[in-house]
Design a protein around this motif. Structure first.
Motif, PDB file in Angstrom:
ATOM      1  N   SER A 155      10.566  -2.715  17.054  1.00  0.00           N
ATOM      2  CA  SER A 155       9.932  -2.931  18.356  1.00  0.00           C
ATOM      3  C   SER A 155       8.455  -2.565  18.311  1.00  0.00           C
ATOM      4  O   SER A 155       7.728  -2.797  19.278  1.00  0.00           O
ATOM      5  CB  SER A 155      10.647  -2.115  19.441  1.00  0.00           C
ATOM      6  N   VAL A 156       8.028  -1.971  17.197  1.00  0.00           N
ATOM      7  CA  VAL A 156       6.627  -1.606  16.973  1.00  0.00           C
ATOM      8  C   VAL A 156       6.182  -2.253  15.669  1.00  0.00           C
ATOM      9  O   VAL A 156       6.913  -2.225  14.675  1.00  0.00           O
ATOM     10  CB  VAL A 156       6.450  -0.067  16.884  1.00  0.00           C
ATOM     11  N   THR A 157       4.991  -2.833  15.672  1.00  0.00           N
ATOM     12  CA  THR A 157       4.425  -3.410  14.454  1.00  0.00           C
ATOM     13  C   THR A 157       3.708  -2.314  13.674  1.00  0.00           C
ATOM     14  O   THR A 157       2.991  -1.509  14.267  1.00  0.00           O
ATOM     15  CB  THR A 157       3.405  -4.516  14.800  1.00  0.00           C
ATOM     16  N   PRO A 158       3.886  -2.242  12.353  1.00  0.00           N
ATOM     17  CA  PRO A 158       3.135  -1.245  11.581  1.00  0.00           C
ATOM     18  C   PRO A 158       1.636  -1.348  11.863  1.00  0.00           C
ATOM     19  O   PRO A 158       1.083  -2.452  11.971  1.00  0.00           O
ATOM     20  CB  PRO A 158       3.458  -1.611  10.133  1.00  0.00           C
ATOM     21  N   ALA A 159       0.999  -0.205  11.984  1.00  0.00           N
ATOM     22  CA  ALA A 159      -0.438  -0.188  12.229  1.00  0.00           C
ATOM     23  C   ALA A 159      -1.216  -0.413  10.941  1.00  0.00           C
ATOM     24  O   ALA A 159      -2.320  -0.967  10.962  1.00  0.00           O
ATOM     25  CB  ALA A 159      -0.847   1.141  12.859  1.00  0.00           C
ATOM     26  N   VAL A 160      -0.635   0.036   9.822  1.00  0.00           N
ATOM     27  CA  VAL A 160      -1.328   0.035   8.530  1.00  0.00           C
ATOM     28  C   VAL A 160      -0.334  -0.352   7.447  1.00  0.00           C
ATOM     29  O   VAL A 160       0.847  -0.005   7.530  1.00  0.00           O
ATOM     30  CB  VAL A 160      -1.912   1.446   8.236  1.00  0.00           C
ATOM     31  N   ASN A 161      -0.794  -1.067   6.431  1.00  0.00           N
ATOM     32  CA  ASN A 161      -0.058  -1.237   5.184  1.00  0.00           C
ATOM     33  C   ASN A 161      -0.988  -0.788   4.062  1.00  0.00           C
ATOM     34  O   ASN A 161      -2.034  -1.389   3.828  1.00  0.00           O
ATOM     35  CB  ASN A 161       0.363  -2.691   4.975  1.00  0.00           C
ATOM     36  N   GLN A 186      -5.114  -1.027   3.979  1.00  0.00           N
ATOM     37  CA  GLN A 186      -5.663   0.219   3.443  1.00  0.00           C
ATOM     38  C   GLN A 186      -5.484   0.194   1.930  1.00  0.00           C
ATOM     39  O   GLN A 186      -4.385  -0.091   1.445  1.00  0.00           O
ATOM     40  CB  GLN A 186      -4.931   1.398   4.077  1.00  0.00           C
ATOM     41  N   ALA A 187      -6.539   0.467   1.197  1.00  0.00           N
ATOM     42  CA  ALA A 187      -6.500   0.353  -0.258  1.00  0.00           C
ATOM     43  C   ALA A 187      -6.278   1.704  -0.918  1.00  0.00           C
ATOM     44  O   ALA A 187      -7.042   2.644  -0.694  1.00  0.00           O
ATOM     45  CB  ALA A 187      -7.814  -0.249  -0.770  1.00  0.00           C
ATOM     46  N   TRP A 188      -5.211   1.773  -1.753  1.00  0.00           N
ATOM     47  CA  TRP A 188      -5.096   2.957  -2.614  1.00  0.00           C
ATOM     48  C   TRP A 188      -5.528   2.579  -4.028  1.00  0.00           C
ATOM     49  O   TRP A 188      -5.538   1.415  -4.391  1.00  0.00           O
ATOM     50  CB  TRP A 188      -3.720   3.598  -2.562  1.00  0.00           C
ATOM     51  N   SER A 189      -5.925   3.586  -4.792  1.00  0.00           N
ATOM     52  CA  SER A 189      -6.571   3.375  -6.085  1.00  0.00           C
ATOM     53  C   SER A 189      -7.724   2.380  -5.942  1.00  0.00           C
ATOM     54  O   SER A 189      -7.861   1.444  -6.740  1.00  0.00           O
ATOM     55  CB  SER A 189      -5.569   2.894  -7.139  1.00  0.00           C
ATOM     56  N   PRO A 190      -8.584   2.572  -4.931  1.00  0.00           N
ATOM     57  CA  PRO A 190      -9.594   1.556  -4.614  1.00  0.00           C
ATOM     58  C   PRO A 190     -10.650   1.372  -5.692  1.00  0.00           C
ATOM     59  O   PRO A 190     -11.303   0.326  -5.737  1.00  0.00           O
ATOM     60  CB  PRO A 190     -10.221   2.080  -3.319  1.00  0.00           C
ATOM     61  N   PHE A 229      -9.766   5.325   0.592  1.00  0.00           N
ATOM     62  CA  PHE A 229      -9.915   6.781   0.451  1.00  0.00           C
ATOM     63  C   PHE A 229      -9.918   7.150  -1.028  1.00  0.00           C
ATOM     64  O   PHE A 229      -8.912   7.568  -1.589  1.00  0.00           O
ATOM     65  CB  PHE A 229      -8.809   7.536   1.208  1.00  0.00           C
ATOM     66  N   PRO A 230     -11.054   7.010  -1.693  1.00  0.00           N
ATOM     67  CA  PRO A 230     -11.128   7.411  -3.100  1.00  0.00           C
ATOM     68  C   PRO A 230     -10.861   8.893  -3.267  1.00  0.00           C
ATOM     69  O   PRO A 230     -11.113   9.687  -2.360  1.00  0.00           O
ATOM     70  CB  PRO A 230     -12.567   7.055  -3.492  1.00  0.00           C
ATOM     71  N   LYS A 231     -10.360   9.243  -4.438  1.00  0.00           N
ATOM     72  CA  LYS A 231     -10.023  10.633  -4.743  1.00  0.00           C
ATOM     73  C   LYS A 231     -10.907  11.155  -5.853  1.00  0.00           C
ATOM     74  O   LYS A 231     -11.235  10.429  -6.794  1.00  0.00           O
ATOM     75  CB  LYS A 231      -8.561  10.730  -5.171  1.00  0.00           C
ATOM     76  N   SER A 232     -11.326  12.399  -5.737  1.00  0.00           N
ATOM     77  CA  SER A 232     -11.998  13.083  -6.830  1.00  0.00           C
ATOM     78  C   SER A 232     -11.804  14.577  -6.629  1.00  0.00           C
ATOM     79  O   SER A 232     -11.596  15.040  -5.505  1.00  0.00           O
ATOM     80  CB  SER A 232     -13.499  12.754  -6.862  1.00  0.00           C
TER      81      SER A 232
END
Length: 277
Positions: A155-161, A186-190, A229-232
């Motif tokens: 009943s709710v659409t995901p806000a983010v993938n 949303q990008a991981w390992s961008p 969200f890059p990581k370091s």
């Protein structure tokens, strides 16, 4: 303080487009690393239950003195928890570790689609949202067919993938499916773990603008509307990754980086990944 652009999600909440990720940040240095990110100006922190560092993230948030409403905190539901029917308790455990009353975004970490229990998990996320324990709900590593099934039962659409996206793996089919449903990408390992930094279009843009290859790739994402969200764990890199708002890539530079698309997957394929608990 640099003003990070925000993206309005389909539920009305706004998410900072640029954040800080803590995947593979050891638990014993997570507080220190996140404290540095908050000091630099990051206000969007992305963690997950399975990362094992939610306590450190929470300690850094508490120590920062930054008002809660100025922060955006994401954590994720691990597969083992939803397979065992523990979705609601999993978020409560994460909140306890983070020292928070709610998170801004709660994601199903992987679909593990062999038995479609991710659909039961999605219904539980909807209930958690209605209870106020998370403001927005979304998914991670969901393919178009998984999004279709969530749309059928939810009943709710995901806000983010949240999916692996970088110049060497652009996942255009997933981005198109996200757009179809009004889901933010949303990008991981961008930064592709640095594996695209020596590519000619990235090097040429870096030289033209007097910036680093990492900063070029970050701008590429930002200018195409993705959240990242890059990581370091290196203080200098944490700061330089954030220093990306003083230049813009040209259309030609963006197109040249788009041309690096190939099957450069670094993580698991969502249709083939069935992690244990």
């Amino acid at each position: 303080m640099t003003a990070v652009p925000t993206i309005k999600l389909n539920d009305g909440y706004e998410i900072p487009q640029f954040g800080f990720g803590v995947w593979q940040v050891p638990a014993d240095i997570a507080e220190e690393v996140v404290s540095k990110a908050l000091e630099v100006g990051y206000r969007h922190i992305d963690t997950a239950a399975v990362y094992g560092n939610e306590e450190g993230v929470g300690a850094a948030i508490a120590k920062s003195g930054i008002p809660r409403e100025e922060l955006f905190v994401t954590t994720k539901l691990w597969v083992g928890d939803f397979k065992d029917g523990n979705t609601k308790q999993a978020l409560r455990t994460s909140l306890q570790k983070l020292g928070l009353e709610y998170v801004d975004l709660y994601l199903i970490h992987w679909p593990s689609p062999n038995d479609e229990k991710y659909l039961e998990a999605w219904k539980a996320l909807e209930e958690l949202q209605s209870e106020g324990l998370t403001r927005s709900i979304g998914v991670s590593n969901f393919l178009p067919e998984h999004l279709d099934k969530v749309a059928e039962i939810g009943s709710v659409t995901p806000a983010v993938n949240q999916v692996e996206i970088h110049p060497a793996l652009q996942q255009r089919d997933i981005q198109a499916a996200n757009e179809k449903y009004g889901i933010a990408t949303q990008a991981w390992s961008p930064l592709a773990q640095g594996q695209v930094f020596d590519e000619e279009p990235v090097k040429a843009a870096a030289e033209a603008h007097g910036v680093s290859p990492a900063q070029v790739v970050i701008r590429w994402h930002l200018q195409q509307g993705r959240i990242l969200f890059p990581k370091s764990v290196t203080p200098e890199r944490i700061a330089s990754n954030f220093d990306v708002f003083g230049f813009e890539l040209t259309d030609e530079e963006l197109a040249a980086i788009d041309g690096l698309e190939r099957d450069g997957r670094l993580g698991k394929h969502p249709a083939e990944f069935f992690p244990a608990g």
